[in-house]
Design a protein around this motif. Structure first.
Motif, PDB file in Angstrom:
ATOM      1  N   ARG A 302      -4.674  -2.527 -15.648  1.00 39.11           N
ATOM      2  CA  ARG A 302      -5.412  -3.099 -14.508  1.00 39.11           C
ATOM      3  C   ARG A 302      -4.499  -3.278 -13.294  1.00 39.11           C
ATOM      4  NH1 ARG A 302      -7.719  -6.367 -18.531  1.00 39.11           N
ATOM      5  NH2 ARG A 302      -6.290  -8.078 -18.001  1.00 39.11           N
ATOM      6  N   ALA A 303      -3.315  -3.853 -13.520  1.00 42.11           N
ATOM      7  CA  ALA A 303      -2.397  -4.099 -12.410  1.00 42.11           C
ATOM      8  C   ALA A 303      -1.921  -2.781 -11.795  1.00 42.11           C
ATOM      9  CB  ALA A 303      -1.198  -4.912 -12.900  1.00 42.11           C
ATOM     10  N   PHE A 304      -1.665  -1.783 -12.646  1.00 40.72           N
ATOM     11  CA  PHE A 304      -1.185  -0.489 -12.169  1.00 40.72           C
ATOM     12  C   PHE A 304      -2.258   0.210 -11.336  1.00 40.72           C
ATOM     13  CE2 PHE A 304       0.275   3.838 -12.231  1.00 40.72           C
ATOM     14  CZ  PHE A 304       1.656   3.735 -12.299  1.00 40.72           C
ATOM     15  N   ARG A 305      -3.497   0.196 -11.813  1.00 39.15           N
ATOM     16  CA  ARG A 305      -4.595   0.834 -11.078  1.00 39.15           C
ATOM     17  C   ARG A 305      -4.803   0.147  -9.731  1.00 39.15           C
ATOM     18  NH1 ARG A 305      -9.343   3.663 -12.729  1.00 39.15           N
ATOM     19  NH2 ARG A 305      -8.967   3.123 -14.910  1.00 39.15           N
ATOM     20  N   THR A 306      -4.706  -1.176  -9.705  1.00 40.47           N
ATOM     21  CA  THR A 306      -4.875  -1.914  -8.452  1.00 40.47           C
ATOM     22  C   THR A 306      -3.782  -1.546  -7.456  1.00 40.47           C
ATOM     23  OG1 THR A 306      -5.914  -3.775  -9.596  1.00 40.47           O
ATOM     24  CG2 THR A 306      -4.972  -4.219  -7.423  1.00 40.47           C
ATOM     25  N   ALA A 307      -2.560  -1.403  -7.940  1.00 38.83           N
ATOM     26  CA  ALA A 307      -1.427  -1.121  -7.051  1.00 38.83           C
ATOM     27  C   ALA A 307      -1.408   0.319  -6.568  1.00 38.83           C
ATOM     28  CB  ALA A 307      -0.121  -1.453  -7.762  1.00 38.83           C
ATOM     29  N   TYR A 308      -1.734   1.284  -7.453  1.00 44.63           N
ATOM     30  CA  TYR A 308      -1.524   2.693  -7.120  1.00 44.63           C
ATOM     31  C   TYR A 308      -2.803   3.532  -7.093  1.00 44.63           C
ATOM     32  CZ  TYR A 308       3.281   1.318  -7.964  1.00 44.63           C
ATOM     33  OH  TYR A 308       4.500   0.673  -7.918  1.00 44.63           O
ATOM     34  N   GLY A 309      -3.939   2.930  -7.409  1.00 49.86           N
ATOM     35  CA  GLY A 309      -5.204   3.639  -7.291  1.00 49.86           C
ATOM     36  C   GLY A 309      -5.544   4.543  -8.451  1.00 49.86           C
ATOM     37  N   VAL A 310      -4.642   4.699  -9.419  1.00 44.30           N
ATOM     38  CA  VAL A 310      -4.899   5.514 -10.609  1.00 44.30           C
ATOM     39  C   VAL A 310      -4.348   4.787 -11.822  1.00 44.30           C
ATOM     40  CG1 VAL A 310      -4.851   7.735  -9.390  1.00 44.30           C
ATOM     41  CG2 VAL A 310      -2.729   6.783 -10.325  1.00 44.30           C
ATOM     42  N   PRO A 311      -4.894   5.011 -13.005  1.00 45.29           N
ATOM     43  CA  PRO A 311      -4.323   4.407 -14.208  1.00 45.29           C
ATOM     44  C   PRO A 311      -2.998   5.083 -14.549  1.00 45.29           C
ATOM     45  CG  PRO A 311      -6.122   5.863 -14.792  1.00 45.29           C
ATOM     46  CD  PRO A 311      -6.128   5.780 -13.293  1.00 45.29           C
ATOM     47  N   PRO A 312      -2.134   4.431 -15.296  1.00 46.33           N
ATOM     48  CA  PRO A 312      -0.825   5.015 -15.623  1.00 46.33           C
ATOM     49  C   PRO A 312      -0.917   6.329 -16.369  1.00 46.33           C
ATOM     50  CG  PRO A 312      -1.238   2.979 -16.872  1.00 46.33           C
ATOM     51  CD  PRO A 312      -2.279   3.062 -15.819  1.00 46.33           C
ATOM     52  N   SER A 313      -1.931   6.488 -17.217  1.00 41.37           N
ATOM     53  CA  SER A 313      -2.051   7.744 -17.962  1.00 41.37           C
ATOM     54  C   SER A 313      -2.309   8.925 -17.036  1.00 41.37           C
ATOM     55  CB  SER A 313      -3.181   7.631 -18.992  1.00 41.37           C
ATOM     56  OG  SER A 313      -4.407   7.285 -18.344  1.00 41.37           O
ATOM     57  N   GLU A 314      -3.108   8.696 -15.993  1.00 39.16           N
ATOM     58  CA  GLU A 314      -3.401   9.777 -15.043  1.00 39.16           C
ATOM     59  C   GLU A 314      -2.177  10.120 -14.213  1.00 39.16           C
ATOM     60  OE1 GLU A 314      -6.379  10.556 -11.253  1.00 39.16           O
ATOM     61  OE2 GLU A 314      -7.048   9.273 -12.919  1.00 39.16           O
ATOM     62  N   LEU A 315      -1.415   9.111 -13.820  1.00 41.57           N
ATOM     63  CA  LEU A 315      -0.196   9.371 -13.054  1.00 41.57           C
ATOM     64  C   LEU A 315       0.770  10.218 -13.878  1.00 41.57           C
ATOM     65  CD1 LEU A 315       1.520   8.622 -10.455  1.00 41.57           C
ATOM     66  CD2 LEU A 315       2.649   6.981 -11.955  1.00 41.57           C
ATOM     67  N   ARG A 316       0.908   9.884 -15.142  1.00 40.62           N
ATOM     68  CA  ARG A 316       1.855  10.628 -15.991  1.00 40.62           C
ATOM     69  C   ARG A 316       1.417  12.077 -16.157  1.00 40.62           C
ATOM     70  NH1 ARG A 316       4.542   8.430 -21.507  1.00 40.62           N
ATOM     71  NH2 ARG A 316       6.316   8.060 -20.129  1.00 40.62           N
TER      72      ARG A 316
END
Length: 322
Positions: A302-316
């Motif tokens: 939740r915190a990651f999506r709020t900060a960067y607009g994508v979930p961590p799995s998608e960023l990776r």
């Protein structure tokens, strides 16, 4: 041409970079204990320009903590004054109970004969350093020592003359030959003597906001060193710096943020960097989250999506991680 050498840590294997940087600065100024949040993959570039007995060294480098202890002073003291013209970034220095913060266009004065601790900000720093033997500063030693801990402006007066000379010198050393080096060194020594003499004549008043800024930089450095501690809280931060939580809150309010938000943002930034590091692809996302203070995976997502607009799995899975 002038005698000049260059170190670029990116020319070295990542594992050797910080050690090489530490060794290089120890030879440039004096032996120091160095630490950095970026030690695992340190980015720094330094040119060392010899002007006879005077050395000028432009450098750009990642976040860094310099510590020169009394033991190091006793073991090795080249007896030089050091000046740093800060061109980008910020820092804070302390000599026992004396503290001072520095920003772009400030000139910071130090001495190899005194113990000190210096913290730079989280962003890379660009500066021009000068090493000058104490004997070349044409002032009584006890008077010259009073400059240590001063913040000298490079925007006006004699400080501006020194800064302009240094900036022009390091921008292009090609026109100068070896025989010019001692002459240029003499000019630098004369300008530094004039800067010191002028600063001694000026009234030294450190406004309260300067002390607050210095303390804030030290607190931020403390937080960055303890991000992996799941128990890191504003109360713990305040206690470590012997201040009240209300004063801690006011310091960060002046920065336009809160203590909790700063801790969260720094943790997320470190997690994001590791998620896009190809060398850490095998490390599970929940393990990355846990090592940066997020023991609960759902909370991290939740915190990651709020900060960067994508979930961590998608960023990776994204292009930057390939």
């Amino acid at each position: 041409m002038l005698d000049e050498s260059v170190l670029r840590t990116l020319d070295l294997p990542a594992a050797d970079r910080f050690e090489a940087w530490t060794e290089r600065l120890g030879r440039t100024h004096a032996p120091m204990d160095l630490a950095s949040d970026r030690a695992a993959d340190y980015r720094g570039t330094q040119r060392v320009i010899s002007l006879g007995d005077v050395t000028v060294w432009p450098a750009t480098f990642d976040q860094l903590v310099f510590r020169r202890t009394q033991k190091l002073v006793r073991c090795s003291d080249p007896e030089v004054f050091h000046l740093s013209l800060l061109r980008r970034g910020e820092g804070a220095a302390s000599w026992g109970r004396e503290q001072l913060a520095y920003r772009s266009d400030d000139i910071h004065a130090n001495s190899s004969s005194r113990s000190y601790e210096i913290h730079t900000g989280s962003e890379p720093v660009s500066m021009i350093g000068v090493e000058i033997p104490r004997a070349l500063v044409a002032l009584p030693g006890d008077r010259a020592d009073r400059i240590i801990g001063s913040r000298i402006s490079s925007r006006e007066g004699i400080g501006a003359l020194l800064a302009q000379f240094l900036v022009q010198l390091v921008s292009d050393t090609a026109p100068y030959g070896p025989s010019d080096a001692p002459r240029l060194g003499a000019v630098v020594a004369d300008l530094i003597t004039a800067v010191f003499a002028h600063a001694l004549d000026a009234e030294r008043r450190v406004p309260p906001e300067t002390h607050a800024r210095t303390l804030t930089l030290r607190i931020k450095a403390f937080i960055r060193r303890h991000l992996a501690d799941h128990e890191l809280t504003p109360a713990q931060v305040a206690a470590a710096h012997h201040i009240s939580r209300s004063y801690l809150y006011r310091l960060f309010q002046a920065e336009g943020t809160t203590v909790a938000a700063y801790i969260r943002d720094q943790r997320l930034a470190n997690a994001r960097r590791e998620l896009t590091d190809p060398a850490l692809r095998a490390l599970p996302i929940h393990a990355v989250a846990a090592r940066w203070g997020f023991p609960r995976a759902a909370e991290f997502t939740r915190a990651f999506r709020t900060a960067y607009g994508v979930p961590p799995s998608e960023l990776r899975r994204g292009p930057s991680a390939k």
